[in-house]
Design a protein around this motif. Sequence first.
Motif, PDB file in Angstrom:
ATOM      1  N   UNK A 136       0.833  -1.199   0.000  1.00 20.84           N
ATOM      2  CA  UNK A 136       0.000   0.000   0.000  1.00 20.84           C
ATOM      3  C   UNK A 136       0.875   1.259   0.000  1.00 20.84           C
ATOM      4  N   UNK A 137       1.924   1.253   0.816  1.00 19.93           N
ATOM      5  CA  UNK A 137       2.807   2.427   0.910  1.00 19.93           C
ATOM      6  C   UNK A 137       3.637   2.624  -0.354  1.00 19.93           C
ATOM      7  N   UNK A 138       3.997   1.562  -1.034  1.00 22.81           N
ATOM      8  CA  UNK A 138       4.844   1.641  -2.228  1.00 22.81           C
ATOM      9  C   UNK A 138       4.042   2.058  -3.452  1.00 22.81           C
ATOM     10  N   UNK A 139       2.725   1.919  -3.399  1.00 17.63           N
ATOM     11  CA  UNK A 139       1.862   2.172  -4.561  1.00 17.63           C
ATOM     12  C   UNK A 139       2.126   3.523  -5.209  1.00 17.63           C
ATOM     13  N   UNK A 140       2.391   4.560  -4.421  1.00 19.36           N
ATOM     14  CA  UNK A 140       2.613   5.886  -5.012  1.00 19.36           C
ATOM     15  C   UNK A 140       4.093   6.291  -4.960  1.00 19.36           C
ATOM     16  N   UNK A 141       4.964   5.318  -4.885  1.00 16.99           N
ATOM     17  CA  UNK A 141       6.419   5.588  -4.856  1.00 16.99           C
ATOM     18  C   UNK A 141       7.106   4.768  -5.943  1.00 16.99           C
ATOM     19  N   UNK A 142       8.323   5.157  -6.269  1.00 12.63           N
ATOM     20  CA  UNK A 142       9.088   4.497  -7.332  1.00 12.63           C
ATOM     21  C   UNK A 142       9.872   3.319  -6.748  1.00 12.63           C
ATOM     22  N   UNK A 143       9.147   2.219  -6.428  1.00 15.17           N
ATOM     23  CA  UNK A 143       9.777   1.015  -5.878  1.00 15.17           C
ATOM     24  C   UNK A 143       8.809  -0.143  -6.026  1.00 15.17           C
ATOM     25  N   UNK A 144       9.294  -1.343  -5.868  1.00 17.73           N
ATOM     26  CA  UNK A 144       8.426  -2.525  -5.875  1.00 17.73           C
ATOM     27  C   UNK A 144       8.717  -3.376  -4.657  1.00 17.73           C
ATOM     28  N   UNK A 145       7.719  -4.174  -4.268  1.00 23.27           N
ATOM     29  CA  UNK A 145       7.838  -5.006  -3.071  1.00 23.27           C
ATOM     30  C   UNK A 145       8.541  -6.309  -3.436  1.00 23.27           C
ATOM     31  N   UNK A 146       9.510  -6.700  -2.614  1.00 25.17           N
ATOM     32  CA  UNK A 146      10.260  -7.946  -2.843  1.00 25.17           C
ATOM     33  C   UNK A 146       9.857  -9.034  -1.863  1.00 25.17           C
ATOM     34  N   UNK A 147      10.716 -10.007  -1.725  1.00 24.51           N
ATOM     35  CA  UNK A 147      10.492 -11.146  -0.841  1.00 24.51           C
ATOM     36  C   UNK A 147      10.451 -10.698   0.618  1.00 24.51           C
ATOM     37  N   UNK A 148       9.760 -11.504   1.438  1.00 24.61           N
ATOM     38  CA  UNK A 148       9.697 -11.218   2.872  1.00 24.61           C
ATOM     39  C   UNK A 148      11.088 -11.375   3.506  1.00 24.61           C
ATOM     40  N   UNK A 149      11.324 -10.590   4.546  1.00 27.03           N
ATOM     41  CA  UNK A 149      12.567 -10.712   5.331  1.00 27.03           C
ATOM     42  C   UNK A 149      12.197 -10.993   6.781  1.00 27.03           C
ATOM     43  N   UNK A 150      13.108 -11.606   7.487  1.00 27.99           N
ATOM     44  CA  UNK A 150      12.889 -11.935   8.896  1.00 27.99           C
ATOM     45  C   UNK A 150      13.271 -10.722   9.741  1.00 27.99           C
ATOM     46  N   UNK A 151      12.257 -10.003  10.195  1.00 26.50           N
ATOM     47  CA  UNK A 151      12.507  -8.807  11.004  1.00 26.50           C
ATOM     48  C   UNK A 151      11.251  -8.479  11.802  1.00 26.50           C
ATOM     49  N   UNK A 152      11.357  -7.466  12.654  1.00 25.98           N
ATOM     50  CA  UNK A 152      10.220  -7.020  13.460  1.00 25.98           C
ATOM     51  C   UNK A 152       9.315  -6.065  12.697  1.00 25.98           C
ATOM     52  N   UNK A 153       9.778  -5.610  11.567  1.00 30.43           N
ATOM     53  CA  UNK A 153       9.051  -4.634  10.765  1.00 30.43           C
ATOM     54  C   UNK A 153      10.042  -3.654  10.174  1.00 30.43           C
ATOM     55  N   UNK A 154       9.525  -2.635   9.505  1.00 30.54           N
ATOM     56  CA  UNK A 154      10.416  -1.686   8.864  1.00 30.54           C
ATOM     57  C   UNK A 154      10.653  -2.093   7.425  1.00 30.54           C
ATOM     58  N   UNK A 155      11.772  -1.620   6.850  1.00 28.99           N
ATOM     59  CA  UNK A 155      12.009  -1.809   5.424  1.00 28.99           C
ATOM     60  C   UNK A 155      13.475  -2.124   5.152  1.00 28.99           C
ATOM     61  N   UNK A 156      13.689  -3.035   4.185  1.00 26.34           N
ATOM     62  CA  UNK A 156      15.019  -3.275   3.618  1.00 26.34           C
ATOM     63  C   UNK A 156      14.910  -2.906   2.150  1.00 26.34           C
ATOM     64  N   UNK A 157      15.785  -2.030   1.691  1.00 26.39           N
ATOM     65  CA  UNK A 157      15.770  -1.616   0.283  1.00 26.39           C
ATOM     66  C   UNK A 157      17.028  -2.078  -0.415  1.00 26.39           C
ATOM     67  N   UNK A 158      16.849  -2.557  -1.676  1.00 26.74           N
ATOM     68  CA  UNK A 158      17.995  -3.037  -2.445  1.00 26.74           C
ATOM     69  C   UNK A 158      17.864  -2.584  -3.890  1.00 26.74           C
ATOM     70  N   UNK A 159      19.019  -2.398  -4.497  1.00 26.49           N
ATOM     71  CA  UNK A 159      19.036  -2.061  -5.922  1.00 26.49           C
ATOM     72  C   UNK A 159      20.180  -2.829  -6.564  1.00 26.49           C
ATOM     73  N   UNK A 160      19.848  -3.584  -7.603  1.00 23.86           N
ATOM     74  CA  UNK A 160      20.899  -4.335  -8.296  1.00 23.86           C
ATOM     75  C   UNK A 160      21.790  -3.417  -9.101  1.00 23.86           C
ATOM     76  N   UNK A 161      21.238  -2.323  -9.611  1.00 27.69           N
ATOM     77  CA  UNK A 161      22.051  -1.401 -10.410  1.00 27.69           C
ATOM     78  C   UNK A 161      23.170  -0.774  -9.597  1.00 27.69           C
ATOM     79  N   UNK A 162      22.890  -0.362  -8.393  1.00 30.05           N
ATOM     80  CA  UNK A 162      23.939   0.284  -7.585  1.00 30.05           C
ATOM     81  C   UNK A 162      24.539  -0.656  -6.552  1.00 30.05           C
ATOM     82  N   UNK A 163      23.990  -1.869  -6.480  1.00 29.88           N
ATOM     83  CA  UNK A 163      24.459  -2.861  -5.512  1.00 29.88           C
ATOM     84  C   UNK A 163      24.456  -2.320  -4.078  1.00 29.88           C
ATOM     85  N   UNK A 164      23.444  -1.545  -3.797  1.00 30.63           N
ATOM     86  CA  UNK A 164      23.289  -0.945  -2.474  1.00 30.63           C
ATOM     87  C   UNK A 164      22.174  -1.675  -1.745  1.00 30.63           C
TER      88      UNK A 164
END
Length: 192
Positions: A136-164
């Motif tokens: 829902x939060x990504x719908x109006x932003x320039x990003x897509x949702x990836x696989x689930x991660x094991x965490x309490x919440x929050x966000x992990x962001x990755x980009x293959x182009x910049x390897x960040x």
Amino acid sequence: MSLDTVVEDIRDEARARAEEIRENAEAEAEEIVSEAEADAERIREQRLEEAEREIEREREQALSSAKLEAKQERLAARRDVLEDVRDRVEESIASLEEDRRRDLTETLLDATLAEFDDGEDVVVSTRSADADLLADLVADRDAEVGEDVDCLGGVVGESETSRVRVNNTFDSVLETVWDDELKNLSERLFDQ
């Protein structure tokens, strides 16, 4: 002088000489006994001093050992209390109210996306329980949702182009705050 007188004189002289030898021997024996008693007293005092030093050394060693053991037990108890506090904090974070979780996740999403250049293909991930919220939060932003991660919440962001990879999960924020505030927390909990 008669022979009896001479014999008696020799006997008297022998008796006097024997008495003198006996007195000298007694004096020498008394001196030897006195020296032996003095030596024995000196040895006894040395042994007493050595025993007292050994007792004091062993007492200090036992005291030092007891202090170290008490300190280790105190540190272990403190570590247990801090682990309990951390577990409770994690439980609180995991069960945040929906509005609060949404606000915090959105703030972390914005901070994560700010780390990437415009137009970069960014994939953001979160825990499975927050996948719909993140979508829902990504719908109006320039990003897509990836696989689930094991965490309490929050966000992990990755980009293959910049390897960040940007880890803005509640876990990483908690870890940073925990590390920064551990000393203050310990002081407040344990009145140091």
